[in-house]
Design an enzyme around this catalytic site. Sequence first.
Site, mmCIF file in Angstrom:
data_model
loop_
_atom_site.group_PDB
_atom_site.id
_atom_site.type_symbol
_atom_site.label_atom_id
_atom_site.label_comp_id
_atom_site.label_asym_id
_atom_site.label_seq_id
_atom_site.Cartn_x
_atom_site.Cartn_y
_atom_site.Cartn_z
ATOM 1 N N LYS A 1 -5.483 -8.067 -6.493
ATOM 2 C CA LYS A 1 -5.594 -7.836 -7.428
ATOM 3 C C LYS A 1 -6.512 -6.313 -7.896
ATOM 4 O O LYS A 1 -7.645 -7.628 -7.403
ATOM 5 C CB LYS A 1 -4.544 -7.935 -8.136
ATOM 6 C CG LYS A 1 -3.954 -8.704 -8.370
ATOM 7 C CD LYS A 1 -2.920 -9.505 -8.725
ATOM 8 C CE LYS A 1 -2.129 -9.295 -9.926
ATOM 9 N NZ LYS A 1 -1.252 -10.517 -10.183
ATOM 10 N N TYR B 1 7.692 -5.064 -8.406
ATOM 11 C CA TYR B 1 8.172 -5.360 -9.874
ATOM 12 C C TYR B 1 9.605 -5.873 -10.748
ATOM 13 O O TYR B 1 9.470 -5.709 -11.877
ATOM 14 C CB TYR B 1 7.325 -5.997 -11.333
ATOM 15 C CG TYR B 1 5.465 -6.561 -10.572
ATOM 16 C CD1 TYR B 1 5.440 -7.748 -9.799
ATOM 17 C CD2 TYR B 1 4.175 -5.898 -10.718
ATOM 18 C CE1 TYR B 1 4.160 -8.404 -9.838
ATOM 19 C CE2 TYR B 1 3.153 -6.499 -10.399
ATOM 20 C CZ TYR B 1 3.010 -7.181 -9.445
ATOM 21 O OH TYR B 1 1.733 -7.974 -9.117
ATOM 22 N N THR C 1 1.004 -18.859 -10.823
ATOM 23 C CA THR C 1 0.840 -17.911 -10.608
ATOM 24 C C THR C 1 -0.018 -18.001 -12.055
ATOM 25 O O THR C 1 -0.791 -17.625 -12.384
ATOM 26 C CB THR C 1 1.954 -17.341 -12.312
ATOM 27 O OG1 THR C 1 2.950 -17.946 -11.162
ATOM 28 C CG2 THR C 1 2.508 -16.179 -12.316
ATOM 29 N N ARG D 1 -6.716 -18.894 -7.472
ATOM 30 C CA ARG D 1 -6.435 -18.872 -8.765
ATOM 31 C C ARG D 1 -7.623 -19.649 -9.536
ATOM 32 O O ARG D 1 -7.356 -18.953 -10.574
ATOM 33 C CB ARG D 1 -5.302 -18.614 -9.069
ATOM 34 C CG ARG D 1 -4.174 -17.451 -8.102
ATOM 35 C CD ARG D 1 -2.566 -17.587 -8.934
ATOM 36 N NE ARG D 1 -1.928 -16.380 -8.478
ATOM 37 C CZ ARG D 1 -0.778 -16.328 -7.885
ATOM 38 N NH1 ARG D 1 0.319 -17.222 -8.047
ATOM 39 N NH2 ARG D 1 0.096 -15.010 -7.968
ATOM 40 N N ASN E 1 -4.845 -13.313 -12.813
ATOM 41 C CA ASN E 1 -5.113 -14.214 -11.884
ATOM 42 C C ASN E 1 -5.224 -13.987 -10.271
ATOM 43 O O ASN E 1 -4.703 -14.175 -9.258
ATOM 44 C CB ASN E 1 -3.487 -14.949 -11.389
ATOM 45 C CG ASN E 1 -2.845 -13.906 -11.094
ATOM 46 O OD1 ASN E 1 -2.476 -12.639 -10.866
ATOM 47 N ND2 ASN E 1 -1.143 -14.742 -11.486
ATOM 48 N N HIS F 1 -1.545 -11.467 -5.499
ATOM 49 C CA HIS F 1 -0.550 -11.482 -5.632
ATOM 50 C C HIS F 1 0.441 -12.089 -4.016
ATOM 51 O O HIS F 1 -0.695 -11.617 -3.279
ATOM 52 C CB HIS F 1 0.397 -10.155 -5.867
ATOM 53 C CG HIS F 1 1.846 -10.200 -5.570
ATOM 54 N ND1 HIS F 1 2.496 -10.515 -6.965
ATOM 55 C CD2 HIS F 1 2.235 -9.743 -4.650
ATOM 56 C CE1 HIS F 1 4.408 -10.377 -5.944
ATOM 57 N NE2 HIS F 1 3.441 -9.614 -5.199
ATOM 58 N N GLU G 1 8.510 -6.552 0.270
ATOM 59 C CA GLU G 1 7.427 -6.073 0.052
ATOM 60 C C GLU G 1 6.546 -4.849 1.087
ATOM 61 O O GLU G 1 6.055 -4.341 0.277
ATOM 62 C CB GLU G 1 5.866 -6.493 -0.804
ATOM 63 C CG GLU G 1 6.566 -7.184 -2.382
ATOM 64 C CD GLU G 1 6.099 -8.302 -2.832
ATOM 65 O OE1 GLU G 1 6.827 -9.754 -3.673
ATOM 66 O OE2 GLU G 1 5.423 -9.035 -1.319
HETATM 67 P P1 CMP Z 1 2.364 -11.691 -9.855
HETATM 68 O O1 CMP Z 1 1.923 -12.733 -8.872
HETATM 69 O O2 CMP Z 1 1.960 -10.501 -8.900
HETATM 70 O O3 CMP Z 1 3.600 -11.407 -9.791
HETATM 71 C C1 CMP Z 1 3.606 -10.616 -11.524
HETATM 72 C C2 CMP Z 1 2.325 -10.887 -12.352
HETATM 73 O O4 CMP Z 1 2.891 -10.728 -13.696
HETATM 74 C C3 CMP Z 1 2.040 -12.121 -12.014
HETATM 75 O O5 CMP Z 1 1.197 -11.886 -10.923
HETATM 76 C C4 CMP Z 1 1.504 -12.165 -13.217
HETATM 77 O O6 CMP Z 1 -0.035 -11.167 -13.280
HETATM 78 C C5 CMP Z 1 2.317 -11.460 -14.237
HETATM 79 N N1 CMP Z 1 2.370 -12.172 -15.276
HETATM 80 C C6 CMP Z 1 3.649 -13.577 -15.077
HETATM 81 N N2 CMP Z 1 3.377 -13.982 -16.510
HETATM 82 C C7 CMP Z 1 2.661 -13.169 -17.118
HETATM 83 C C8 CMP Z 1 2.840 -13.835 -18.720
HETATM 84 N N3 CMP Z 1 3.282 -14.478 -19.373
HETATM 85 N N4 CMP Z 1 1.859 -12.962 -19.101
HETATM 86 C C9 CMP Z 1 1.129 -12.279 -18.533
HETATM 87 N N5 CMP Z 1 1.170 -11.152 -17.384
HETATM 88 C C10 CMP Z 1 1.725 -12.207 -16.751
#
Ligand code: CMP
Length: 138
Positions: free
Chosen positions: A10, A50, A92, A103, A113, A116, A127
Amino acid sequence: MTEQTVVLIKPDGMEKKVVGQIIDRFERAGLMLSGLKLVQFTQPILDVWYSHHKDKPFFQELSSQMMSCPIVAMVLSGEGAIQKVFDICGPTDPTEALVGTIRKDYGVDKPHNVVHRSDSVEAAKKEIGLIFTPSELF
Ligand code: CMP
């Protein structure tokens, strides 16, 4: 079972210049690179990618972040690839991740983070179909 899974590095991971170090971790775990490229995400792709987060309060911020620069997308293959990649990335929230996971080592918080990764075989199929053509996979 041999599986395929998707990893995105990311924008925060791109900015930290840890692409090589991240790929190295997957290769050292025995995973094979089946596809690798830079992708510029767009809102229509993110709306599908998403779709399960579309109603969440963080969706707009997440979308803006994901479109802020080209990002590395890869398909990794191997025995139990989904779980292996899950374990290498960590959960996450980087603050809940174990030391030695991507992470924990490079991430800050949920919005930052670093990577993905596909949640399931079904998610990986979806995906892969969104960003790779069959001729880009080996
Ligand atoms: P990812 O694995 O890319 O999948 C969805 C993304 O949303 C996740 O990683 C985070 O970067 C983001 N995400 C998930 N939960 C939250 C949250 N509570 N607040 C902000 N970002 C979030």
